[in-house]
Scaffold this motif. Sequence first.
Motif, PDB file in Angstrom:
ATOM      1  N   THR A  39       0.851   0.228   0.509  1.00  0.00           N
ATOM      2  CA  THR A  39       0.388  -0.939  -0.235  1.00  0.00           C
ATOM      3  C   THR A  39      -1.123  -0.879  -0.421  1.00  0.00           C
ATOM      4  OG1 THR A  39       2.156  -2.243   0.743  1.00  0.00           O
ATOM      5  CG2 THR A  39       0.372  -3.453  -0.296  1.00  0.00           C
ATOM      6  N   TRP A  48       2.449  -6.050  -9.170  1.00  0.00           N
ATOM      7  CA  TRP A  48       2.675  -7.171  -8.278  1.00  0.00           C
ATOM      8  C   TRP A  48       3.003  -8.410  -9.104  1.00  0.00           C
ATOM      9  CZ3 TRP A  48      -1.459  -7.257  -3.768  1.00  0.00           C
ATOM     10  CH2 TRP A  48      -1.369  -6.045  -3.055  1.00  0.00           C
ATOM     11  N   ASP A  86       6.507  -4.292  -6.953  1.00  0.00           N
ATOM     12  CA  ASP A  86       6.157  -3.676  -5.667  1.00  0.00           C
ATOM     13  C   ASP A  86       5.757  -4.724  -4.632  1.00  0.00           C
ATOM     14  OD1 ASP A  86       6.139  -0.680  -6.390  1.00  0.00           O
ATOM     15  OD2 ASP A  86       4.869  -1.562  -7.949  1.00  0.00           O
ATOM     16  N   ALA A  87       5.386  -5.900  -5.075  1.00  0.00           N
ATOM     17  CA  ALA A  87       5.005  -6.972  -4.154  1.00  0.00           C
ATOM     18  C   ALA A  87       5.219  -8.309  -4.848  1.00  0.00           C
ATOM     19  CB  ALA A  87       3.550  -6.828  -3.708  1.00  0.00           C
ATOM     20  N   PHE A 144       6.115  -7.187   0.561  1.00  0.00           N
ATOM     21  CA  PHE A 144       5.629  -5.910   0.057  1.00  0.00           C
ATOM     22  C   PHE A 144       6.732  -4.858   0.208  1.00  0.00           C
ATOM     23  CE2 PHE A 144       2.127  -8.422   1.670  1.00  0.00           C
ATOM     24  CZ  PHE A 144       1.269  -8.454   0.585  1.00  0.00           C
TER      25      PHE A 144
END
Length: 290
Positions: free
Chosen positions: A139, A275, A52-53, A85
């Motif tokens: 986020t 992440w 996701d990041a 992100f």
Amino acid sequence: MKTLFAFLAFVFLSSLIFQNSYSQSEQIQKINRLSLNSEIMKVNSSGTFEYDAYLFCMRKVVNGKQLPAQQYDDVSYRIYAEAVFLKDKREFVDVDGVTCAGMTLRRNAFGLYEVAADTSNMSSLSPGVVWNVQGGLYTPQFYEDITSSLKFPEFYYIHSYGNNITLNSDDPWNITVRKWKEDAGFALERPDMLFTWILGPTNNPNDNLRNLQACGRFQNVTQTDLTAGVDGKYIRSVFEGAKIIPGEGCAVVRTVKLIPKNVFSSLPLPMNQNWLFVMIVETEVPVTFN
């Protein structure tokens, strides 16, 4: 497919931003034309990214072998950072703010958070890199002390390489990288990945170096020396396609450590994401294209 095209455009355009952001006078004063996410962010068969990041911190060092009694912190360096992100691992999204090691990352027009070079004192063995992300709609907020996990990997320097390339010949180009620390004693963590690149000049003033290819890709690196190369016919075909021209380019080696982290925050909304924190050491040398 749209996501893939968007990502390719993102990498290309972000490289233009990097190119225009740094001085051309000294190799160590600028980042090269490779985005920090090169070879790390990849779209899978379902059209999504793995995380996701992605948060990158790179130590760019001067190329050269270890001198007698020289330690990691005796090597000249600069620090760079980048962050990306994503919503649903697909679409680039904004956050309210990002800092890395006290440096504020600025967002460019293509969804990339980047920072100019910084020379603050940062130990190789205990770099103390702190990330602070003020989250957005998609986020979570992040401010957690994971500094003990964010370590730079053992790095390699460019030991031998072809410092000249003849564009209209079929001669191959080769590069050998060698582990920097040659003496006994404490060593940094083993890299998860190592990449070598060759970049050639172009006649585009906004993109004056072009990535020919990652000519070396290695995983779980332990060897003292690693060798890679580019087939001469490939170099010739790129030249004949008017993608590179005579002039000065560079060769790059980048060692990478991957630290995945599950991030949860109740702000701005309850979210649980995966992440990837990435620690990089890089060096480069000039290569002349004839």
